[in-house]
Design a protein around this motif. Structure first.
Motif, PDB file in Angstrom:
ATOM      1  N   ASN A  58       9.057  -4.595  -0.012  1.00 10.54           N
ATOM      2  CA  ASN A  58       7.752  -4.365   0.600  1.00 10.54           C
ATOM      3  C   ASN A  58       6.649  -5.162  -0.078  1.00 10.54           C
ATOM      4  O   ASN A  58       5.738  -5.677   0.576  1.00 10.54           O
ATOM      5  CB  ASN A  58       7.402  -2.870   0.552  1.00 10.54           C
ATOM      6  CG  ASN A  58       8.117  -2.075   1.625  1.00 10.54           C
ATOM      7  OD1 ASN A  58       8.537  -2.609   2.645  1.00 10.54           O
ATOM      8  ND2 ASN A  58       8.265  -0.780   1.400  1.00 10.54           N
ATOM      9  N   PRO A  80       6.185   2.544   3.223  1.00 10.53           N
ATOM     10  CA  PRO A  80       6.194   1.720   4.446  1.00 10.53           C
ATOM     11  C   PRO A  80       7.548   1.088   4.709  1.00 10.53           C
ATOM     12  O   PRO A  80       8.354   0.881   3.797  1.00 10.53           O
ATOM     13  CB  PRO A  80       5.148   0.630   4.152  1.00 10.53           C
ATOM     14  CG  PRO A  80       4.341   1.136   3.015  1.00 10.53           C
ATOM     15  CD  PRO A  80       5.269   1.996   2.212  1.00 10.53           C
ATOM     16  N   GLY A 103       7.973  -3.919   8.358  1.00 16.33           N
ATOM     17  CA  GLY A 103       6.947  -4.296   9.326  1.00 16.33           C
ATOM     18  C   GLY A 103       5.589  -3.739   8.952  1.00 16.33           C
ATOM     19  O   GLY A 103       4.575  -4.447   9.012  1.00 16.33           O
ATOM     20  N   GLN A 104       5.555  -2.467   8.550  1.00 11.17           N
ATOM     21  CA  GLN A 104       4.288  -1.855   8.148  1.00 11.17           C
ATOM     22  C   GLN A 104       3.718  -2.536   6.913  1.00 11.17           C
ATOM     23  O   GLN A 104       2.509  -2.790   6.838  1.00 11.17           O
ATOM     24  CB  GLN A 104       4.510  -0.369   7.868  1.00 11.17           C
ATOM     25  CG  GLN A 104       4.843   0.466   9.093  1.00 11.17           C
ATOM     26  CD  GLN A 104       5.268   1.873   8.717  1.00 11.17           C
ATOM     27  OE1 GLN A 104       6.096   2.064   7.816  1.00 11.17           O
ATOM     28  NE2 GLN A 104       4.718   2.861   9.411  1.00 11.17           N
ATOM     29  N   ALA A 105       4.578  -2.842   5.949  1.00  8.42           N
ATOM     30  CA  ALA A 105       4.114  -3.509   4.731  1.00  8.42           C
ATOM     31  C   ALA A 105       3.529  -4.880   5.037  1.00  8.42           C
ATOM     32  O   ALA A 105       2.508  -5.289   4.463  1.00  8.42           O
ATOM     33  CB  ALA A 105       5.265  -3.633   3.736  1.00  8.42           C
ATOM     34  N   LEU A 121       2.084  -5.815   7.840  1.00  4.86           N
ATOM     35  CA  LEU A 121       0.796  -5.630   8.490  1.00  4.86           C
ATOM     36  C   LEU A 121      -0.281  -5.188   7.503  1.00  4.86           C
ATOM     37  O   LEU A 121      -1.434  -5.631   7.582  1.00  4.86           O
ATOM     38  CB  LEU A 121       0.922  -4.617   9.627  1.00  4.86           C
ATOM     39  CG  LEU A 121       1.744  -5.080  10.838  1.00  4.86           C
ATOM     40  CD1 LEU A 121       1.911  -3.937  11.831  1.00  4.86           C
ATOM     41  CD2 LEU A 121       1.085  -6.278  11.511  1.00  4.86           C
ATOM     42  N   ILE A 122       0.080  -4.304   6.565  1.00  2.00           N
ATOM     43  CA  ILE A 122      -0.882  -3.872   5.543  1.00  2.00           C
ATOM     44  C   ILE A 122      -1.336  -5.070   4.715  1.00  2.00           C
ATOM     45  O   ILE A 122      -2.528  -5.255   4.431  1.00  2.00           O
ATOM     46  CB  ILE A 122      -0.255  -2.785   4.649  1.00  2.00           C
ATOM     47  CG1 ILE A 122      -0.105  -1.477   5.432  1.00  2.00           C
ATOM     48  CG2 ILE A 122      -1.095  -2.551   3.396  1.00  2.00           C
ATOM     49  CD1 ILE A 122       0.719  -0.416   4.731  1.00  2.00           C
ATOM     50  N   ALA A 179      -4.990   2.706   3.209  1.00  2.00           N
ATOM     51  CA  ALA A 179      -3.792   2.443   4.003  1.00  2.00           C
ATOM     52  C   ALA A 179      -2.640   3.382   3.660  1.00  2.00           C
ATOM     53  O   ALA A 179      -1.685   3.499   4.434  1.00  2.00           O
ATOM     54  CB  ALA A 179      -3.359   0.983   3.819  1.00  2.00           C
ATOM     55  N   LEU A 182      -1.513   5.727   6.296  1.00  2.00           N
ATOM     56  CA  LEU A 182      -0.721   5.261   7.425  1.00  2.00           C
ATOM     57  C   LEU A 182       0.768   5.526   7.265  1.00  2.00           C
ATOM     58  O   LEU A 182       1.494   5.623   8.267  1.00  2.00           O
ATOM     59  CB  LEU A 182      -0.942   3.751   7.631  1.00  2.00           C
ATOM     60  CG  LEU A 182      -2.381   3.299   7.879  1.00  2.00           C
ATOM     61  CD1 LEU A 182      -2.447   1.785   8.001  1.00  2.00           C
ATOM     62  CD2 LEU A 182      -2.947   3.967   9.131  1.00  2.00           C
ATOM     63  N   THR A 183       1.238   5.642   6.020  1.00  4.71           N
ATOM     64  CA  THR A 183       2.687   5.736   5.816  1.00  4.71           C
ATOM     65  C   THR A 183       3.132   6.911   4.963  1.00  4.71           C
ATOM     66  O   THR A 183       4.315   7.232   4.945  1.00  4.71           O
ATOM     67  CB  THR A 183       3.220   4.441   5.162  1.00  4.71           C
ATOM     68  OG1 THR A 183       2.665   4.301   3.850  1.00  4.71           O
ATOM     69  CG2 THR A 183       2.875   3.218   6.001  1.00  4.71           C
TER      70      THR A 183
END
Length: 441
Positions: free
Chosen positions: A279, A325, A328-330, A332-333, A373, A376-377
């Protein structure tokens, strides 16, 4: 404690050389011994990776300043790391980790120097569910020094050496460890607000950013930076060096975030460390790509310095929560961190706040974003539990730093003379140049 399935095999292999002595004494390591050994080893490896970030900050700053100020940046980074090591030993470690010895419960830790275990653990009973004190001290010291490195780049090219180093002494001995104790030492932000900051988007990075912002406001911009309503760029002298510094920082961040798992004694912890590495890496890539694409769209040409800071902003953004995360989430962050940098740099210029290397956008702005952030996760995070600590830490660090900078300015002056700034700090402050065989830049 559930130990990894591989640990019995490791224990057996370690015990093999001692089997012939079994009749004399039973020296076979226990499962607790193995967990203690692995976690201690992790702290040492992660610690020297974070130490390597000192080289990254040094090379990044040396590349982004003008040639005539290069030696000064090298000197500042050598000095700040050395003073951080001394102050964290004398005061910082116990202020940050007071255990049951709080001076003011939850807010002010214990005073006194750090103390290691006896040689070979002689006549001691270590906490075998954790790691050695020496490894923990070494690892945590690197975070303290990182905070001071952030300030160095932002205030480059016009600050005197010794006022800067005096500020570093106060920052690493008092400001950083006090606020870090509120979270990582089990203080108020952790115990009462449930603040989540895995590896320090706020505790390390925004703290360095707040201290740098206070210094930049008191110090003022470089001569000629803002003139006739326009911003006059002052490009760095060595972009290859700055790029090398960025990659070194990227590498060191694996220890920064991975080591913050704090345990390497179970299969689950080892898997989580691996997830953190992945990540961390993809967040940096996301930040770099976002800055690359955005500068191409906005300025019709991609900007390398923005891309370098975009990668670093991606790393800062994922630091508050690199575990929960997905990839994909990482990404985007981290990408949002890269976007923040592209817009924050010209915003600071509009405010006439001169940050030579972009440290405030990278570490303060992206640090705040990364802390938020987490919501978000990580389902354990709450809005007020993340927002209030950002405000509390920011007010404390910025307020105290501002006061220290004002006092230093009044007592000894913090800025070099106009002539010294024009000629360069290498000659005026140190009497030596980084590249004496070349003409002055």
């Amino acid at each position: 404690m559930q130990l990894t399935k591989t640990l019995p095999l490791v224990a057996t292999l370690i015990a093999v050389p001692t089997l012939g002595l079994a009749q004399e004494a039973d020296t076979t390591p226990t499962m607790e011994d193995i967990g203690f050994i692995f976690t201690t080893f992790m702290f040492l490896v992660a610690g020297f990776l974070v130490f390597w970030m000192a080289a990254g900050f040094t090379m990044l700053e040396a590349g982004l300043v003008r040639q005539k100020n290069t030696t000064m940046q090298l000197m500042k980074n050598m000095g700040l790391f050395s003073f951080a090591a001394l102050m964290y030993y004398l005061i910082g470690y116990n202020l940050m980790y007071p255990g049951d010895g709080w001076s003011i419960d939850g807010w002010l830790g214990a005073f006194g120097p750090a103390v290691l275990e006896a040689v070979g653990l002689a006549d001691t009973e270590p906490d075998l569910t954790y790691a050695s004190v020496g490894s923990d001290f070494f690892f945590q010291l690197m975070f303290c020094a990182t905070t001071a490195s952030i300030v160095s780049g932002a205030l480059a090219e016009r600050i005197k050496l010794w006022p800067f180093l005096i500020f570093v002494i106060i920052l690493t001995g008092f400001i950083y460890p006090i606020q870090a104790s509120w979270k990582w030492g089990g203080g108020y932000l952790d115990s009462e607000l449930g603040f989540l900051d895995f590896a320090g988007s706020t505790v390390v990075h925004s703290v360095g950013g707040w201290a740098a912002l206070a210094g930049a406001l008191i110090l003022g911009p470089r001569i000629g930076k803002y003139k006739d309503g326009r911003v006059h760029p002052m490009p760095g002298a060595n972009l290859p060096l700055a790029t090398l510094g960025t990659f070194i920082l990227w590498l060191g961040w694996f220890g920064f975030n991975g080591g913050s798992q704090l345990y390497m004694d179970t299969a689950g912890n080892v898997a989580d460390i691996s997830r953190i590495f992945a990540n961390t890496n993809t967040a940096a890539a996301g930040g770099a790509i976002a800055a690359l694409v955005l500068t191409q769209l906005l300025y019709k040409k991609a900007d390398l310095t923005m891309v370098l800071n975009g990668a670093l902003a991606g790393l800062v953004s994922i630091t508050a929560e690199p575990l929960t995360p997905g990839l994909g989430q990482a990404t985007l962050i981290g990408a949002v961190g890269g976007v923040i940098v592209v817009f924050a740099v010209p915003f600071l210029d509009k405010m006439k706040i001169d940050d030579v290397v972009g440290a405030i956008p990278v570490h303060l702005f992206a640090g705040i974003w990364g802390t938020l952030a987490v919501l978000l996760t990580n389902s354990d995070a709450t809005l007020m539990g993340q927002l209030l600590p950002i405000i509390i830490v920011g007010a404390f660090v910025f307020g105290v730093s501002l006061m220290v900078w004002i006092i230093l300015k009044g007592l000894m002056g913090i800025r070099v003379s106009e002539e010294a700034e024009i000629n360069g700090l290498d000659v005026s402050e140190l009497g030596m140049e980084a590249y004496p065989e070349f003409a002055k830049g």
